[in-house]
Design a protein around this motif. Sequence first.
Motif, PDB file in Angstrom:
ATOM      1  N   ASP A 144       1.409  -0.260  -1.592  1.00 58.92           N
ATOM      2  CA  ASP A 144       1.217  -1.670  -1.957  1.00 58.92           C
ATOM      3  C   ASP A 144      -0.268  -1.992  -1.873  1.00 58.92           C
ATOM      4  OD1 ASP A 144       1.398  -4.496  -2.181  1.00 58.92           O
ATOM      5  OD2 ASP A 144       3.208  -4.562  -0.960  1.00 58.92           O
ATOM      6  N   ALA A 145      -0.745  -2.863  -2.760  1.00 60.44           N
ATOM      7  CA  ALA A 145      -2.111  -3.374  -2.633  1.00 60.44           C
ATOM      8  C   ALA A 145      -2.238  -4.277  -1.412  1.00 60.44           C
ATOM      9  CB  ALA A 145      -2.494  -4.160  -3.876  1.00 60.44           C
ATOM     10  N   ASP A 148       5.452  -0.963  -4.330  1.00 61.56           N
ATOM     11  CA  ASP A 148       5.039  -2.192  -5.002  1.00 61.56           C
ATOM     12  C   ASP A 148       4.072  -1.767  -6.103  1.00 61.56           C
ATOM     13  OD1 ASP A 148       3.612  -4.493  -5.782  1.00 61.56           O
ATOM     14  OD2 ASP A 148       3.894  -5.438  -3.822  1.00 61.56           O
TER      15      ASP A 148
HETATM   16 MN   LIG Z   1       1.871  -6.303  -3.321  1.00 63.42          MN
END
Ligand SMILES: [Mn+2]
Length: 280
Positions: free
Chosen positions: A133-134, A207
Motif C-alpha cells: 500500500d502507498a 492496495d
Molecule cells: Mn492506499
Amino acid sequence: MSELYVEDPLAFWCNNYGLSGAEVVFLGVPFDGTSSGRSGSREAPNSIRAMSYSLETYSASARRDLKELKMADYGNVIVSPGDTGESLRRIKAAVADIREKFPVVVGGEHIITLPVVQALLRRHPKLQVLHFDAHLDLKEDYVGNRYSHVTVMRRLAEILGHKMIVHAGARSFSQEEHEFARKNDVLKPVANLAEFRFKGPVYITLDMDVFDPAFAPGVSTPAPAGMLPQEFFSLIESIHDGMEVIGFDVVEVCPPNDTGNVTSLLAAKAIKEMLLAFKH
Ligand SMILES: [Mn+2]
C-alpha cells in the motif's frame, strides 16, 4: 455449458468450476462506503473481471497456467449502501462460506480486508498479513470514524498484534502513523522484503495505489513515486518460495478515475501472477 462455443461473460477467466468443486474462489466486494478520496471502487470487481479476459492464462515467469487451478467465481457480496457495519458482517459471512478454499477477494475499498481476515482467523489463528500500500492505514480514526479504509490496518493490528503485519511500499502517511510503524518495526523497505522470512500462514492485501499513478491512475487515493509493476512482479517471484499464503485481496481500484481500464488490467495481472506464485 458447452466448452467450445460459449463462456460466462462475468466470471474471472471464464472459469467453470462450481463452488464445491473449486480450490480457488473469487469473491467480489463492491463496497466503497468509507472512501475518503475519490469514490467509485464499488465498480472494480466487474471491471477487473472484464479485463481478466485480456490476459493470457499462462504465466511465463511462473511457468504455470491458470487452467491448472480449479477456480470458481462466487459472485459479488450484496452490501448495504451507507451501512458499513452490516456490509462488513455480510462480507465476513460470505468469506466464511468459502471455508477451506483459497479466497481471492476483489474490492471495493480497503476496509473490506478487516472482515475477510476476521473470517480467516477462525482457521488460522496465527495469521500474518503482508500489506502492499502507498499508505499505512494506521490512523486511529478518520473524522470520527474508526471503521474506514484509512484505519483498517490499525483495527487489524488490534486483533492480530502489530508484529503480525508487515507494510511494504508505504510512502504517504501522517507523522503519528510513521512513528507508530517505526516503533513497532513493521515498515519494511520493499528492497528488504526478500530477506524477511515469514513463518506460518500469510494473507496478502494489495492496495493498488502501491503502484505509481503512472501505471495505476484509477485508484481512490493516488500517491506519486510508487512501485513499478515490474518491481512488484519480480518481488513476488523472489519471495514466494517457502511462503504459506492462504489467500489475498486486491482493493482500491476506482474505475471512474481510470484511463483505458489500465488499472483494472494491472489488477487482473496481479491477481493472476499472485495466484500462480502462491497457490500450489
Ligand atoms: Mn492506499
